[in-house]
Design a protein around this motif. Structure first.
Motif, PDB file in Angstrom:
ATOM      1  N   LYS A 344     -16.511   3.556  80.138  1.00 43.43           N
ATOM      2  CA  LYS A 344     -15.411   3.658  81.113  1.00 43.43           C
ATOM      3  C   LYS A 344     -15.428   2.488  82.083  1.00 43.43           C
ATOM      4  N   LEU A 345     -16.623   2.081  82.479  1.00 41.97           N
ATOM      5  CA  LEU A 345     -16.743   0.976  83.421  1.00 41.97           C
ATOM      6  C   LEU A 345     -16.200  -0.315  82.808  1.00 41.97           C
ATOM      7  N   LYS A 346     -16.561  -0.579  81.572  1.00 40.67           N
ATOM      8  CA  LYS A 346     -16.075  -1.781  80.899  1.00 40.67           C
ATOM      9  C   LYS A 346     -14.577  -1.708  80.656  1.00 40.67           C
ATOM     10  N   ALA A 347     -14.090  -0.540  80.256  1.00 39.58           N
ATOM     11  CA  ALA A 347     -12.655  -0.389  79.984  1.00 39.58           C
ATOM     12  C   ALA A 347     -11.837  -0.598  81.247  1.00 39.58           C
ATOM     13  N   LYS A 348     -12.316  -0.076  82.376  1.00 39.51           N
ATOM     14  CA  LYS A 348     -11.591  -0.244  83.638  1.00 39.51           C
ATOM     15  C   LYS A 348     -11.619  -1.713  84.070  1.00 39.51           C
ATOM     16  N   PHE A 349     -12.740  -2.384  83.837  1.00 40.27           N
ATOM     17  CA  PHE A 349     -12.804  -3.813  84.131  1.00 40.27           C
ATOM     18  C   PHE A 349     -11.802  -4.576  83.266  1.00 40.27           C
ATOM     19  N   ASP A 350     -11.766  -4.269  81.969  1.00 39.47           N
ATOM     20  CA  ASP A 350     -10.822  -4.940  81.070  1.00 39.47           C
ATOM     21  C   ASP A 350      -9.378  -4.692  81.506  1.00 39.47           C
ATOM     22  N   GLU A 351      -9.102  -3.479  81.978  1.00 38.67           N
ATOM     23  CA  GLU A 351      -7.761  -3.160  82.490  1.00 38.67           C
ATOM     24  C   GLU A 351      -7.423  -4.045  83.688  1.00 38.67           C
ATOM     25  N   MET A 352      -8.369  -4.214  84.593  1.00 40.19           N
ATOM     26  CA  MET A 352      -8.131  -5.054  85.771  1.00 40.19           C
ATOM     27  C   MET A 352      -7.840  -6.499  85.359  1.00 40.19           C
ATOM     28  N   VAL A 353      -8.605  -7.017  84.413  1.00 34.52           N
ATOM     29  CA  VAL A 353      -8.398  -8.389  83.960  1.00 34.52           C
ATOM     30  C   VAL A 353      -7.037  -8.534  83.284  1.00 34.52           C
ATOM     31  N   ALA A 354      -6.687  -7.568  82.449  1.00 33.24           N
ATOM     32  CA  ALA A 354      -5.405  -7.631  81.734  1.00 33.24           C
ATOM     33  C   ALA A 354      -4.216  -7.565  82.684  1.00 33.24           C
ATOM     34  N   GLU A 355      -4.389  -6.853  83.805  1.00 31.23           N
ATOM     35  CA  GLU A 355      -3.288  -6.672  84.760  1.00 31.23           C
ATOM     36  C   GLU A 355      -3.468  -7.534  86.000  1.00 31.23           C
ATOM     37  N   GLU A 356      -4.246  -8.583  85.884  1.00 29.52           N
ATOM     38  CA  GLU A 356      -4.595  -9.423  87.033  1.00 29.52           C
ATOM     39  C   GLU A 356      -3.376  -9.836  87.853  1.00 29.52           C
ATOM     40  N   ASN A 357      -2.367 -10.389  87.207  1.00 29.17           N
ATOM     41  CA  ASN A 357      -1.221 -10.915  87.949  1.00 29.17           C
ATOM     42  C   ASN A 357      -0.408  -9.811  88.604  1.00 29.17           C
ATOM     43  N   SER A 358      -0.197  -8.713  87.894  1.00 33.26           N
ATOM     44  CA  SER A 358       0.609  -7.626  88.466  1.00 33.26           C
ATOM     45  C   SER A 358      -0.124  -6.954  89.624  1.00 33.26           C
ATOM     46  N   VAL A 359      -1.446  -6.823  89.513  1.00 29.35           N
ATOM     47  CA  VAL A 359      -2.217  -6.226  90.611  1.00 29.35           C
ATOM     48  C   VAL A 359      -2.167  -7.134  91.833  1.00 29.35           C
ATOM     49  N   ARG A 360      -2.327  -8.428  91.622  1.00 25.33           N
ATOM     50  CA  ARG A 360      -2.283  -9.357  92.753  1.00 25.33           C
ATOM     51  C   ARG A 360      -0.890  -9.359  93.394  1.00 25.33           C
ATOM     52  N   ASP A 361       0.138  -9.318  92.558  1.00 29.07           N
ATOM     53  CA  ASP A 361       1.498  -9.289  93.096  1.00 29.07           C
ATOM     54  C   ASP A 361       1.736  -8.025  93.924  1.00 29.07           C
ATOM     55  N   ARG A 362       1.257  -6.876  93.422  1.00 30.96           N
ATOM     56  CA  ARG A 362       1.433  -5.630  94.156  1.00 30.96           C
ATOM     57  C   ARG A 362       0.718  -5.675  95.500  1.00 30.96           C
ATOM     58  N   LEU A 363      -0.494  -6.235  95.524  1.00 33.51           N
ATOM     59  CA  LEU A 363      -1.223  -6.353  96.788  1.00 33.51           C
ATOM     60  C   LEU A 363      -0.470  -7.247  97.773  1.00 33.51           C
ATOM     61  N   ASN A 364       0.050  -8.356  97.295  1.00 28.32           N
ATOM     62  CA  ASN A 364       0.812  -9.252  98.173  1.00 28.32           C
ATOM     63  C   ASN A 364       2.049  -8.566  98.738  1.00 28.32           C
ATOM     64  N   GLN A 365       2.663  -7.690  97.947  1.00 27.87           N
ATOM     65  CA  GLN A 365       3.829  -6.949  98.422  1.00 27.87           C
ATOM     66  C   GLN A 365       3.443  -5.898  99.468  1.00 27.87           C
TER      67      GLN A 365
END
Length: 386
Positions: A344-365
């Motif tokens: 689960k830890l690795k899968a959640k990390f992979d999810e974060m990497v795959a969604e890097e740009n969208s997560v960063r954009d959401r934080l900026n918003q």
């Protein structure tokens, strides 16, 4: 206006430092003539915090056996079942200060997550009995933490400033009418950017934070964290910066992170940040990371507040609520039970990497609104102090 900030253990916990540092800066910017003192369990550690007018020692007293206080306490308990006298004696370092201040900021927002707190309740009663203003600053409280006595104490505050919506909803459902939603003041804290250590990749370094507290609560999580380090080294080109955030004796992130460093340093891609930085300096490094994975709440806030995609280990109500307010969901937050599962830890990390740009954009918003909510704490303090 004379303000006392209290229930602060000291700044070797850089999260506690961040709360005081950001709170004092906010209050001084809005009320430049205010006098702000801090009652601390470790005043020496608080010398790093600017703008404070004074730091006072807050050290619980002991009731010596067969002393006059001991006999008085025995009589009160035996005859009346009354323990309030003992609580007043033990907490006299705070109670004796009550006549000297107009406003009392209880900044230990997590104190209400650790069972019953009769000593705290007695201090609060003494403050209100003296006719002073009492404010709970940046609290997070779970449903499981509430009790009739705790609710009664919380109702005595002039205002409760909660830092996320989950706590707000829980307290309002419990019938409390004095609750105001803000955000954690550390979102507003400045950062200091030191030079990069050897091995740091600018734009391609991930910060990892792990705590003895998490390891104690879930011993299997330590091996899963080591497996995550191996996974990052095998699947990415990133440098890993092991990042301590609490350096208290017996609760020292650096000690446990050094174990991981010793195991992985031969790879040439794992570095360990020093244990003597202040909160703004840690934030300066975290702000320049590509990703962050952390167990300490204020280390993750340092990342969030700089739009660094972040994964949270071993959630509490505060980490769940902060993520929900940023993303609209409890995104990239793993429970204490989940973080011992390497898969689960690795899968959640992979999810974060795959969604890097969208997560960063959401934080900026989201960040402009979150930071404005942090600043609203000063407005509510002014209202309560009138």
């Amino acid at each position: 206006m004379k303000i006392l900030m209290f229930f602060h253990g000291g700044s070797l916990n850089r999260g506690c430092e961040a709360i005081v540092r950001s709170g004092v800066a906010l209050l001084k910017s809005r009320f430049p003539d205010a006098t702000i003192h801090l009652a601390s369990g470790n005043p020496e550690s608080d010398k790093v915090i600017p703008l404070l007018d004074k730091v006072l020692l807050d050290k619980p007293a002991k009731i010596k056996k067969f002393s006059p206080e001991w006999f008085t306490n025995v009589v009160k308990i035996k005859l009346f079942g009354d323990q309030t006298y003992a609580h007043r004696v033990v907490n006299q370092s705070i109670i004796k200060l009550i006549p000297d201040y107009d406003v009392f900021l209880s900044i230990g927002g997590d104190n209400y997550c650790y069972g019953e707190q009769p000593g705290i309740y007695e201090i609060d009663r003494c403050i209100k009995k003296a006719g002073k203003k009492l404010i709970l600053w940046g609290a997070s409280i779970g449903q499981e933490d509430l009790s009739p006595d705790k609710i009664k104490d919380l109702a005595s505050f002039d205002v409760i400033l909660v830092r996320e919506t989950i706590t707000r909803d829980i307290l309002e459902k419990a019938g409390l009418k004095n609750v105001k939603l803000v955000a954690d003041g550390a979102f507003l804290m400045d950062k200091e950017e030191l030079s990069f250590p050897e091995g740091w990749q600018d734009g391609n370094t991930i910060g990892l934070n792990f705590s003895p507290l998490v390891a104690k609560k879930n011993p299997q999580a330590k091996q899963a964290f080591a497996d995550l380090i191996d996974h990052i080294l095998a699947t990415t080109s990133m440098t890993i910066a092991l990042t301590p955030h609490v350096i208290e004796p017996g609760n020292d992130d650096y000690d446990i992170l050094n174990e991981f460093y010793q195991k992985h340093k031969a790879t040439g891609r794992v570095i360990l940040l020093p244990d003597n930085l202040n909160a703004t300096q840690y934030k300066g490094y975290i702000a320049r990371m590509r990703f962050f994975v952390g167990a300490r709440t204020h280390a993750t806030i340092a990342a969030y507040s700089n739009a660094v995609p972040t994964m949270v280990l071993g959630y509490s109500v505060k980490s769940k609520g902060i993520a929900k307010d940023l993303f609209g969901e409890e995104k990239l937050v793993l429970s204490l039970a989940e973080i011992s599962d390497s898969g689960k830890l690795k899968a959640k990390f992979d999810e974060m990497v795959a969604e890097e740009n969208s997560v960063r954009d959401r934080l900026n918003q989201a960040l402009p609104h979150i930071k404005s909510m942090s600043a609203k704490a000063a407005d509510y303090l002014l209202e309560a102090a009138r």
